[in-house]
Design a protein around this motif. Structure first.
Motif, mmCIF file in Angstrom:
data_model
loop_
_atom_site.group_PDB
_atom_site.id
_atom_site.type_symbol
_atom_site.label_atom_id
_atom_site.label_comp_id
_atom_site.label_asym_id
_atom_site.label_seq_id
_atom_site.Cartn_x
_atom_site.Cartn_y
_atom_site.Cartn_z
ATOM 1 N N LEU A 1 0.832 -1.208 0.000
ATOM 2 C CA LEU A 1 0.000 0.000 0.000
ATOM 3 C C LEU A 1 0.864 1.255 0.000
ATOM 4 O O LEU A 1 0.575 2.230 -0.711
ATOM 5 C CB LEU A 1 -0.914 -0.002 1.228
ATOM 6 C CG LEU A 1 -1.891 -1.178 1.332
ATOM 7 C CD1 LEU A 1 -2.605 -1.153 2.674
ATOM 8 C CD2 LEU A 1 -2.903 -1.122 0.198
ATOM 9 N N ILE A 2 1.933 1.245 0.796
ATOM 10 C CA ILE A 2 2.827 2.398 0.868
ATOM 11 C C ILE A 2 3.499 2.638 -0.476
ATOM 12 O O ILE A 2 3.608 3.773 -0.950
ATOM 13 C CB ILE A 2 3.889 2.172 1.965
ATOM 14 C CG1 ILE A 2 3.228 1.961 3.337
ATOM 15 C CG2 ILE A 2 4.870 3.338 2.008
ATOM 16 C CD1 ILE A 2 2.508 3.153 3.855
ATOM 17 N N VAL A 3 3.970 1.560 -1.095
ATOM 18 C CA VAL A 3 4.645 1.672 -2.384
ATOM 19 C C VAL A 3 3.708 2.269 -3.434
ATOM 20 O O VAL A 3 4.072 3.191 -4.178
ATOM 21 C CB VAL A 3 5.158 0.301 -2.853
ATOM 22 C CG1 VAL A 3 5.647 0.367 -4.291
ATOM 23 C CG2 VAL A 3 6.281 -0.178 -1.949
ATOM 24 N N ALA A 4 2.487 1.744 -3.511
ATOM 25 C CA ALA A 4 1.545 2.199 -4.533
ATOM 26 C C ALA A 4 1.205 3.674 -4.368
ATOM 27 O O ALA A 4 1.260 4.457 -5.326
ATOM 28 C CB ALA A 4 0.279 1.350 -4.480
ATOM 29 N N LEU A 5 0.872 4.074 -3.152
ATOM 30 C CA LEU A 5 0.472 5.464 -2.926
ATOM 31 C C LEU A 5 1.646 6.425 -3.097
ATOM 32 O O LEU A 5 1.505 7.495 -3.700
ATOM 33 C CB LEU A 5 -0.133 5.604 -1.527
ATOM 34 C CG LEU A 5 -1.476 4.885 -1.326
ATOM 35 C CD1 LEU A 5 -1.846 4.848 0.156
ATOM 36 C CD2 LEU A 5 -2.578 5.567 -2.127
ATOM 37 N N GLY A 6 2.807 6.046 -2.587
ATOM 38 C CA GLY A 6 3.980 6.895 -2.737
ATOM 39 C C GLY A 6 4.387 7.070 -4.185
ATOM 40 O O GLY A 6 4.806 8.157 -4.609
ATOM 41 N N THR A 7 4.256 6.003 -4.970
ATOM 42 C CA THR A 7 4.597 6.079 -6.389
ATOM 43 C C THR A 7 3.646 7.004 -7.137
ATOM 44 O O THR A 7 4.059 7.783 -8.004
ATOM 45 C CB THR A 7 4.574 4.674 -7.008
ATOM 46 O OG1 THR A 7 5.493 3.835 -6.315
ATOM 47 C CG2 THR A 7 4.956 4.718 -8.476
ATOM 48 N N MET A 8 2.349 6.926 -6.819
ATOM 49 C CA MET A 8 1.386 7.821 -7.468
ATOM 50 C C MET A 8 1.679 9.280 -7.132
ATOM 51 O O MET A 8 1.622 10.159 -8.004
ATOM 52 C CB MET A 8 -0.035 7.467 -7.024
ATOM 53 C CG MET A 8 -0.552 6.145 -7.552
ATOM 54 S SD MET A 8 -2.251 5.853 -6.978
ATOM 55 C CE MET A 8 -2.445 4.112 -7.411
ATOM 56 N N LEU A 9 1.996 9.557 -5.884
ATOM 57 C CA LEU A 9 2.328 10.923 -5.485
ATOM 58 C C LEU A 9 3.576 11.414 -6.224
ATOM 59 O O LEU A 9 3.623 12.546 -6.718
ATOM 60 C CB LEU A 9 2.540 10.988 -3.969
ATOM 61 C CG LEU A 9 2.925 12.341 -3.373
ATOM 62 C CD1 LEU A 9 1.913 13.411 -3.746
ATOM 63 C CD2 LEU A 9 3.067 12.226 -1.863
ATOM 64 N N PRO B 1 8.777 3.989 2.316
ATOM 65 C CA PRO B 1 8.376 2.588 2.514
ATOM 66 C C PRO B 1 9.377 1.754 3.296
ATOM 67 O O PRO B 1 8.980 0.924 4.120
ATOM 68 C CB PRO B 1 8.225 2.068 1.075
ATOM 69 C CG PRO B 1 7.891 3.275 0.269
ATOM 70 C CD PRO B 1 8.655 4.390 0.893
ATOM 71 N N ALA B 2 10.683 1.947 3.058
ATOM 72 C CA ALA B 2 11.678 1.144 3.772
ATOM 73 C C ALA B 2 11.631 1.421 5.272
ATOM 74 O O ALA B 2 11.639 0.494 6.097
ATOM 75 C CB ALA B 2 13.072 1.431 3.216
ATOM 76 N N GLN C 1 -2.136 4.872 -13.059
ATOM 77 C CA GLN C 1 -2.056 3.459 -13.433
ATOM 78 C C GLN C 1 -0.695 3.088 -14.007
ATOM 79 O O GLN C 1 -0.107 2.079 -13.636
ATOM 80 C CB GLN C 1 -3.161 3.123 -14.439
ATOM 81 C CG GLN C 1 -4.555 3.111 -13.832
ATOM 82 C CD GLN C 1 -5.636 2.833 -14.869
ATOM 83 O OE1 GLN C 1 -5.478 3.125 -16.048
ATOM 84 N NE2 GLN C 1 -6.746 2.276 -14.431
ATOM 85 N N GLU C 2 -0.185 3.924 -14.921
ATOM 86 C CA GLU C 2 1.051 3.558 -15.609
ATOM 87 C C GLU C 2 2.267 3.607 -14.687
ATOM 88 O O GLU C 2 3.267 2.926 -14.925
ATOM 89 C CB GLU C 2 1.281 4.450 -16.815
ATOM 90 C CG GLU C 2 1.588 5.900 -16.498
ATOM 91 C CD GLU C 2 1.777 6.765 -17.737
ATOM 92 O OE1 GLU C 2 2.291 7.888 -17.606
ATOM 93 O OE2 GLU C 2 1.413 6.312 -18.848
ATOM 94 N N CYS C 3 2.208 4.388 -13.611
ATOM 95 C CA CYS C 3 3.360 4.486 -12.721
ATOM 96 C C CYS C 3 3.540 3.252 -11.846
ATOM 97 O O CYS C 3 4.608 3.045 -11.262
ATOM 98 C CB CYS C 3 3.250 5.733 -11.844
ATOM 99 S SG CYS C 3 1.951 5.647 -10.589
ATOM 100 N N LEU C 4 2.502 2.417 -11.748
ATOM 101 C CA LEU C 4 2.589 1.255 -10.854
ATOM 102 C C LEU C 4 3.380 0.098 -11.460
ATOM 103 O O LEU C 4 3.936 -0.717 -10.731
ATOM 104 C CB LEU C 4 1.180 0.778 -10.481
ATOM 105 C CG LEU C 4 0.346 1.748 -9.650
ATOM 106 C CD1 LEU C 4 -1.028 1.153 -9.380
ATOM 107 C CD2 LEU C 4 1.044 2.078 -8.333
#
Length: 451
Positions: free
Chosen positions: A68-76, A163-164, A305-308
């Motif tokens: 969850l952290i990875v997905a949200l952080g990547t979108m931001l 995330p780490a 979507q594409e950033c994930l």
């Protein structure tokens, strides 16, 4: 030879195998960690019927939180890149600091932008800015670039909501707000020493080729040519980026703001949870860096979507590290490491740093090192009643950053984009990472002595 000694020998052989297979034979890290984990379980004597279950349990326990952290952080991070927010922050800080202090500006830029995203993502986001700044100001590339990677690396290992760091917060049951505060106290001086100060020393001593192919490829793209007035405002960009940090600080101070059990206290704890804080910041970015910048809903959906897709490899690698941790615990290796550390009378703080350092050298991944070390050390620290779990997060993160070498993707990123030889990368990047690890450990130990 005692069974415990045999387990430690098997574990050491597994670490050596990881290094050889990943660094020498360039095998896929996810496959390699999985194979080595299953092989270690077999030679350690785990019943075959329990091995896969132990591995899957370790993967699931790790990914249940971090995905969850990875997905949200990547979108931001994606919204920061597409809107030109990263470029706005860079231009503003460079203008404020001036050419002579551009290395300090790059450290702060990386420290801010790296908060919600993995090192590799932040590096790719910022490297065009670094190359552009070096070309425009005439400052040596390493003097601009090394502070940038130092800021990203410190945030990667020490500072929530990265995330780490959140992995270790979760394992040690630390308070995220207090961890964030201590991480800033330790992280900023660490980044300063390993970044601008070290870069000022080493840049004149490393001669780079006159022509950098990556510079030619990247400077014709991105936001470098965008007029200043077309970029988002500095204030709204920083507010969006730092929203999750502020919310998590509020969550950490919930008991000081309102009595435990009250509605306000519960509300602060809820919005201060790392997942909720990042979710709210990501939603805010869709408005401030999306709709307000002229992007429509379809474009924002495409960005999110594409950033994930690029995070799949990172997420799988983190999961594999969690699976290896599950095998280490299930097979009894973790218990033997604990016994050994007690024999040498290591404190939980030093144990967290040492185990993370060993895993970092073995796997090359700071995130895998943090998750594995925290999983091993957390039960020991909790059983011993160690009073400062937040400092355990920092010590583990410091250990997970040491001695980056050829099995670390960051090593090759820095080498290729800065157009250095392998030897030059060891002299700059590897030394920089080791400085971060040792300085952060020393400052964390000093903080532990004061508290």
């Amino acid at each position: 030879m005692s069974p415990g000694t045999s387990l430690l020998i098997y574990a050491a052989a597994a670490i050596i195998a990881l290094i050889v297979l990943i660094a020498r034979y360039r095998l896929n890290p996810f496959i390699t960690i999985t194979l080595v984990a299953l092989g270690l379980a077999l030679v350690a004597g785990l019943p075959p019927g329990e091995i896969v279950g132990a591995y899957e349990a370790g993967v699931g326990r790790t990914l249940g939180h971090i995905a969850l952290i990875v997905a949200l952080g990547t979108m931001l991070g994606k919204m920061m890149a597409e809107s030109g927010g990263a470029e706005r922050i860079a231009r503003t800080l460079i203008a404020r600091f001036g050419t002579k202090n551009v290395h300090w500006a790059m450290m702060l830029i990386a420290f801010c932008i790296g908060l919600p995203i993995f090192f590799e993502v932040g590096f790719v986001l910022l490297i065009p800015i670094v190359l552009n700044v070096a070309r425009r100001t005439g400052v040596p590339l390493l003097l601009v670039g090394l502070p940038m990677v130092a800021g990203l690396s410190v945030v990667h290992g020490l500072v929530p909501p990265h995330p780490a760091a959140m992995l270790a917060v979760h394992e040690y049951r630390a308070d995220v707000g207090r961890t964030l505060f201590y991480a800033l106290v330790v992280g900023l001086p660490t980044a300063a020493l390993a970044g601008p100060v070290f870069a000022r020393f080493v840049a004149p001593r490393v001669r780079l080729p006159a022509h950098n192919p990556m510079e030619d490829a990247l400077l014709d793209e991105g936001h470098a040519r965008v007029p200043d007035e077309a970029l988002p405002g500095f204030g709204i960009t920083i507010a969006t980026l730092l929203l999750p940090v502020g919310l998590m600080l509020l969550g950490g101070w919930a008991d000081e703001i309102a009595a435990r059990g009250t509605m306000l206290n519960e509300a602060l704890r809820f919005i201060g949870h790392s997942v909720v804080a990042l979710l709210l910041a990501t939603l805010m970015s869709f408005v401030t860096l999306g709709l307000m910048r002229g992007f429509n809903r379809e474009q924002i959906l495409k960005f999110s979507q594409e950033c994930l897709a690029p995070t799949a490899a990172i997420t799988l690698l983190v999961g594999a590290g969690g699976g290896l941790n599950g095998i280490l615990v299930k097979s009894g290796v973790a218990a033997e490491i604990t016994t050994l550390s007690q024999r040498f009378e290591l404190s939980p703080l030093m144990m967290g740093w040492a185990v993370a350092a060993m895993m970092r050298i073995a796997t090359g991944s700071a995130t895998v090192a943090m998750s594995t070390a925290a999983g091993i050390v957390a039960p020991i620290a909790l059983a011993a009643g160690y009073p400062h779990p937040e400092l355990l997060v920092l010590a583990t993160g410091a250990g997970a950053l040491i001695l980056s070498h050829v099995n670390d993707g960051g090593f090759w990123l820095v080498k290729e984009y800065f157009n250095m030889s392998v030897a030059q990368t060891f002299k700059t990047w590897t030394v920089l990472e080791t400085i971060i690890s040792l300085v952060a450990l020393a400052l964390t130990a000093a903080l532990a002595a004061i508290l």
